[in-house]
Design a protein around this motif. Structure first.
Motif, PDB file in Angstrom:
ATOM      1  N   VAL A  23      10.216  14.290  82.785  1.00  0.00           N
ATOM      2  CA  VAL A  23       8.996  14.687  82.676  1.00  0.00           C
ATOM      3  C   VAL A  23       7.952  13.373  82.732  1.00  0.00           C
ATOM      4  CG1 VAL A  23       9.215  16.600  81.432  1.00  0.00           C
ATOM      5  CG2 VAL A  23       8.755  14.599  80.229  1.00  0.00           C
ATOM      6  N   LEU A  24       8.580  12.251  82.206  1.00  0.00           N
ATOM      7  CA  LEU A  24       7.745  10.946  82.277  1.00  0.00           C
ATOM      8  C   LEU A  24       7.555  10.561  83.877  1.00  0.00           C
ATOM      9  CD1 LEU A  24       8.867   8.874  79.261  1.00  0.00           C
ATOM     10  CD2 LEU A  24       6.692   9.883  79.754  1.00  0.00           C
ATOM     11  N   PHE A  25       8.805  10.493  84.652  1.00  0.00           N
ATOM     12  CA  PHE A  25       8.808  10.326  86.029  1.00  0.00           C
ATOM     13  C   PHE A  25       8.062  11.102  86.784  1.00  0.00           C
ATOM     14  CE2 PHE A  25      10.395  11.247  90.177  1.00  0.00           C
ATOM     15  CZ  PHE A  25      10.575  10.042  90.668  1.00  0.00           C
ATOM     16  N   LEU A  26       7.957  12.445  86.727  1.00  0.00           N
ATOM     17  CA  LEU A  26       6.911  13.288  87.095  1.00  0.00           C
ATOM     18  C   LEU A  26       5.436  12.831  86.949  1.00  0.00           C
ATOM     19  CD1 LEU A  26       8.535  16.805  86.663  1.00  0.00           C
ATOM     20  CD2 LEU A  26       8.570  15.529  88.906  1.00  0.00           C
ATOM     21  N   THR A  27       5.357  12.538  85.650  1.00  0.00           N
ATOM     22  CA  THR A  27       3.679  12.024  85.306  1.00  0.00           C
ATOM     23  C   THR A  27       3.473  10.956  86.181  1.00  0.00           C
ATOM     24  OG1 THR A  27       4.097  13.041  83.087  1.00  0.00           O
ATOM     25  CG2 THR A  27       2.303  11.329  83.230  1.00  0.00           C
ATOM     26  N   VAL A  28       4.448   9.730  86.056  1.00  0.00           N
ATOM     27  CA  VAL A  28       3.807   8.601  86.769  1.00  0.00           C
ATOM     28  C   VAL A  28       3.987   8.813  88.273  1.00  0.00           C
ATOM     29  CG1 VAL A  28       4.624   6.195  87.150  1.00  0.00           C
ATOM     30  CG2 VAL A  28       4.976   7.331  84.920  1.00  0.00           C
ATOM     31  N   PHE A  29       4.876   9.398  88.792  1.00  0.00           N
ATOM     32  CA  PHE A  29       5.000   9.907  90.295  1.00  0.00           C
ATOM     33  C   PHE A  29       3.923  10.424  90.813  1.00  0.00           C
ATOM     34  CE2 PHE A  29       6.250  12.550  94.034  1.00  0.00           C
ATOM     35  CZ  PHE A  29       6.985  11.398  94.700  1.00  0.00           C
ATOM     36  N   ALA A  37      -4.092   8.486  97.118  1.00  0.00           N
ATOM     37  CA  ALA A  37      -4.318   9.647  98.350  1.00  0.00           C
ATOM     38  C   ALA A  37      -5.541   9.434  98.803  1.00  0.00           C
ATOM     39  CB  ALA A  37      -4.264  10.915  97.529  1.00  0.00           C
ATOM     40  N   GLU A  38      -5.596   9.584 100.065  1.00  0.00           N
ATOM     41  CA  GLU A  38      -6.862   9.563 100.759  1.00  0.00           C
ATOM     42  C   GLU A  38      -8.127  10.052 100.503  1.00  0.00           C
ATOM     43  OE1 GLU A  38      -7.361   7.170 103.161  1.00  0.00           O
ATOM     44  OE2 GLU A  38      -5.298   6.347 103.063  1.00  0.00           O
ATOM     45  N   PRO A  39      -9.158   9.862 100.500  1.00  0.00           N
ATOM     46  CA  PRO A  39     -10.199  10.666 100.292  1.00  0.00           C
ATOM     47  C   PRO A  39     -10.395  12.033 100.832  1.00  0.00           C
ATOM     48  CG  PRO A  39     -11.086   8.215 100.573  1.00  0.00           C
ATOM     49  CD  PRO A  39      -9.715   8.473 101.204  1.00  0.00           C
ATOM     50  N   GLY A  40     -10.789  12.877 100.172  1.00  0.00           N
ATOM     51  CA  GLY A  40     -10.439  14.363 100.670  1.00  0.00           C
ATOM     52  C   GLY A  40      -9.265  14.957 100.894  1.00  0.00           C
ATOM     53  N   GLU A  41      -8.060  14.312 100.608  1.00  0.00           N
ATOM     54  CA  GLU A  41      -6.877  14.750 100.497  1.00  0.00           C
ATOM     55  C   GLU A  41      -6.506  15.390  99.011  1.00  0.00           C
ATOM     56  OE1 GLU A  41      -4.009  12.344 102.237  1.00  0.00           O
ATOM     57  OE2 GLU A  41      -4.815  12.319 104.235  1.00  0.00           O
ATOM     58  N   SER A  42      -6.048  16.545  99.097  1.00  0.00           N
ATOM     59  CA  SER A  42      -5.663  17.260  97.869  1.00  0.00           C
ATOM     60  C   SER A  42      -4.310  16.583  97.339  1.00  0.00           C
ATOM     61  CB  SER A  42      -5.609  19.016  97.776  1.00  0.00           C
ATOM     62  OG  SER A  42      -4.794  19.190  98.786  1.00  0.00           O
ATOM     63  N   GLY A  43      -3.392  16.605  98.431  1.00  0.00           N
ATOM     64  CA  GLY A  43      -2.052  16.116  98.086  1.00  0.00           C
ATOM     65  C   GLY A  43      -1.235  16.827  97.045  1.00  0.00           C
ATOM     66  N   PHE A  44      -0.210  16.281  96.472  1.00  0.00           N
ATOM     67  CA  PHE A  44       0.545  17.004  95.458  1.00  0.00           C
ATOM     68  C   PHE A  44       0.551  16.261  94.297  1.00  0.00           C
ATOM     69  CE2 PHE A  44       3.154  14.613  98.332  1.00  0.00           C
ATOM     70  CZ  PHE A  44       3.874  13.798  97.404  1.00  0.00           C
ATOM     71  N   GLY A  45      -0.206  14.921  94.328  1.00  0.00           N
ATOM     72  CA  GLY A  45      -0.274  14.147  93.078  1.00  0.00           C
ATOM     73  C   GLY A  45      -0.824  14.930  92.039  1.00  0.00           C
ATOM     74  N   LYS A  46      -1.905  15.656  91.957  1.00  0.00           N
ATOM     75  CA  LYS A  46      -2.413  16.409  90.963  1.00  0.00           C
ATOM     76  C   LYS A  46      -1.361  17.464  90.361  1.00  0.00           C
ATOM     77  CE  LYS A  46      -7.470  15.906  91.742  1.00  0.00           C
ATOM     78  NZ  LYS A  46      -8.409  16.518  92.071  1.00  0.00           N
ATOM     79  N   PHE A  48       1.960  17.300  90.429  1.00  0.00           N
ATOM     80  CA  PHE A  48       3.012  16.790  89.591  1.00  0.00           C
ATOM     81  C   PHE A  48       2.576  16.145  88.338  1.00  0.00           C
ATOM     82  CE2 PHE A  48       5.339  17.545  93.576  1.00  0.00           C
ATOM     83  CZ  PHE A  48       6.850  17.213  93.218  1.00  0.00           C
ATOM     84  N   LEU A  49       1.549  15.387  88.527  1.00  0.00           N
ATOM     85  CA  LEU A  49       0.810  14.821  87.339  1.00  0.00           C
ATOM     86  C   LEU A  49       0.599  15.924  86.183  1.00  0.00           C
ATOM     87  CD1 LEU A  49      -0.632  12.669  85.564  1.00  0.00           C
ATOM     88  CD2 LEU A  49      -2.751  13.215  86.919  1.00  0.00           C
ATOM     89  N   LEU A  50       0.018  17.045  86.701  1.00  0.00           N
ATOM     90  CA  LEU A  50      -0.254  18.130  85.375  1.00  0.00           C
ATOM     91  C   LEU A  50       1.075  18.743  84.879  1.00  0.00           C
ATOM     92  CD1 LEU A  50      -1.956  19.944  84.168  1.00  0.00           C
ATOM     93  CD2 LEU A  50      -1.967  21.646  85.968  1.00  0.00           C
ATOM     94  N   ILE A  51       2.163  18.844  85.877  1.00  0.00           N
ATOM     95  CA  ILE A  51       3.461  19.277  85.320  1.00  0.00           C
ATOM     96  C   ILE A  51       4.255  18.377  84.533  1.00  0.00           C
ATOM     97  CG2 ILE A  51       5.670  20.083  86.058  1.00  0.00           C
ATOM     98  CD1 ILE A  51       4.583  20.954  88.844  1.00  0.00           C
ATOM     99  N   GLY A  52       4.096  17.067  84.873  1.00  0.00           N
ATOM    100  CA  GLY A  52       4.579  16.104  83.975  1.00  0.00           C
ATOM    101  C   GLY A  52       3.568  16.000  82.515  1.00  0.00           C
TER     102      GLY A  52
END
Length: 295
Positions: A23-29, A37-46, A48-52
């Motif tokens: 879970v710590l890896f998922l949070t940092v990743f 992420a580029e402006p306007g891109e949703s991506g998957f970062g949010k 993974f951050l929420l799950i982590g």
């Protein structure tokens, strides 16, 4: 099952260390991908951050619950208690080093970088060719120099909400100490009263700090983009606020445990460790109040 030994308690196999790593890896990743992420891109970062983040909360809840159950079962002897105390001391020492690095950045900027940009010492050429209208005064607003980039701003006056928050934290240090002595004396009602007051004082500090941040952004134009002053101000006070948040949560958990009768006069190190942490947070704030707000 873990076995109680004369020298040390060895717990049974646990899934929590590997859960913590994942879970710590998922949070940092997730945080890394979201911030890059580029402006306007949703991506998957949010995502993974929420799950982590949710996973970290669940991990803390499950792991601490297991430790609490072991403690209530009487599996911890004097040697385990000493190891817990040493572990907490080293943890607080690591936190001292953590804030020491940020205070070091603040002092370097104030004592060396800003004077050099203003033409002192080795910064004569830098001042002459790059920032010839830079005013070497802390705040690093720079007159007509860097102010052209991020806009001029004002610093937070120390005798308003910062002073109020200082009084709040100093008071909370007194109330948590009274609660600690009450545990030693076996006065459960007094523990719940003063520990509850400490939680309320911690929450009040966070409320006023949030208001201070909003005022800084809206009224003073003091933001993270306000040069070295803005970055060091929000870095130091923000990380301290994060520590106050964690400390307040831990104090609230201690209040619930006291309500359930988990602590006795001789066995209450969980509360004592949180009290140590809270006093450390108070001392750091005094340094912030002096070196960030006043000087």
């Amino acid at each position: 099952m873990g076995q109680h030994q004369d020298v040390y308690f060895v717990p049974s196999k646990s899934q929590w260390p590997i859960v913590a790593a994942v879970v710590l890896f998922l949070t940092v990743f997730g945080a890394g991908h979201w911030l890059n992420a580029e402006p306007g891109e949703s991506g998957f970062g949010k995502t993974f951050l929420l799950i982590g983040f949710v996973g970290v909360l669940a991990m803390f809840f499950g792991w601490f619950r297991a430790v609490i159950r072991e403690s209530l079962a009487g599996r911890y002897n004097a040697q385990v208690d000493r190891s817990f105390r040493m572990g907490m001391m080293w943890f607080i020492f690591s936190e001292v080093m953590f804030f020491g690095a940020f205070f070091g950045a603040l002092f370097y900027a104030r004592l060396y970088a800003v004077p050099w940009l203003g033409g002192e010492g080795h910064g004569v050429l830098t001042h002459q060719f790059l920032w010839n209208d830079y005013a070497a005064a802390w705040g690093a607003n720079g007159g007509n120099g860097p102010a052209r980039i991020g806009g001029s701003f004002e610093t937070v006056p120390p005798w308003g909400m910062p002073l109020l928050n200082t009084l709040i934290l100093l008071t909370s240090s007194v109330t948590v100490t009274i609660a600690h002595h009450a545990i030693k004396d076996g006065h459960r009602g007094r523990v719940l009263l003063f520990l509850g007051l400490t939680v309320l004082l911690g929450a009040s500090f966070l409320y006023f700090q949030a208001n201070e941040y909003m005022e800084a952004y809206r009224e003073l134009n003091l933001t993270l983009k306000s040069g070295v002053y803005g970055s060091t101000f929000f870095m130091l006070t923000g990380f301290h606020g994060m520590h106050v948040t964690l400390g307040t949560i831990m104090l609230a958990v201690m209040w619930l445990r006291e309500l359930k009768g988990h602590f006795t006069r001789d066995h209450h190190f969980a509360f004592e460790a949180v009290a140590w942490y809270w006093h450390f947070v108070d001392v750091v704030w005094l340094g912030l109040f002096i070196f960030v707000y006043i000087l």
